[in-house]
Scaffold this motif. Structure first.
Motif, PDB file in Angstrom:
ATOM      1  N   ASP A   8      -6.324   3.110   7.593  1.00  0.00           N
ATOM      2  CA  ASP A   8      -7.895   2.723   7.525  1.00  0.00           C
ATOM      3  C   ASP A   8      -8.039   1.552   6.535  1.00  0.00           C
TER       4      ASP A   8
ATOM      5  N   ASP B 150      -0.250   5.192  -0.990  1.00  0.00           N
ATOM      6  CA  ASP B 150      -1.130   5.548   0.099  1.00  0.00           C
ATOM      7  C   ASP B 150      -0.506   6.213   1.208  1.00  0.00           C
TER       8      ASP B 150
ATOM      9  N   ARG C 173       0.899  -1.140  -0.007  1.00  0.00           N
ATOM     10  CA  ARG C 173       0.125  -0.054   0.012  1.00  0.00           C
ATOM     11  C   ARG C 173       0.848   1.318   0.002  1.00  0.00           C
TER      12      ARG C 173
ATOM     13  N   ALA D 201      -4.392   6.358   5.196  1.00  0.00           N
ATOM     14  CA  ALA D 201      -4.852   5.412   4.235  1.00  0.00           C
ATOM     15  C   ALA D 201      -4.687   3.878   4.482  1.00  0.00           C
TER      16      ALA D 201
END
Length: 154
Positions: free
Chosen positions: A83, A76, A71, A80
């Protein structure tokens, strides 16, 4: 025997945190790797439950470490990534869950138990410290009857 105990205690005190990150997981970009380590140190291993995914050797922890790195490489932000992992696994995956309606019991329970214990100890101490009530003196009739009973006269 005593020397062995001292050496064991010294070894445990000097032992640093275990890091389970494998060499093939480490990102070539040092800044991204640092972010990945910081994020993974705040995520709970769902197998071990008392370790971060950074410290756990469990296969699921490895998968989560790789997911975090993927990620980050995809661009990201830290928020993010967190989350995304929380959406997938719930607040339990966070080593320090947020205070909200679903987790309020986790945050309040220790203080409630501590307060109940302190109240119990305070009441118990107060009850034990209370002076015993004095026994009222016997009336003349009662004393005479007691004397008769103890002598065996009826």
């Amino acid at each position: 025997m005593r020397l062995a105990s001292v050496l064991i205690c010294l070894g445990l005190a000097l032992a640093g945190p275990a890091v389970a990150v494998q060499p093939d997981e480490i990102l070539p970009n040092a800044a991204l790797e640092q972010r990945a380590r910081q994020l993974s140190s705040g995520l709970r291993c769902l197998v071990c439950q008392n370790q971060s995914i950074d410290d756990s050797d469990a296969p699921l922890a490895r998968d989560l470490r790789i997911l975090v790195r993927e990620r980050l490489v995809a661009g990201d932000s830290d928020r993010a990534v967190i989350d995304f992992v929380v959406a997938r696994y719930g607040d339990f995956v966070l080593l320090s869950p947020p205070v909200n309606a679903r987790t309020i019991a986790l945050w309040v329970a220790p203080f409630t138990i501590l307060a109940a214990g302190l109240i119990f100890l305070w009441r118990r101490r107060r009850m034990n410290a209370a002076p015993a009530t004095a026994t009222p003196a016997l009336s003349a009739d009662e004393q005479r009857r007691l004397d008769e009973l103890t002598r065996g006269d009826s």
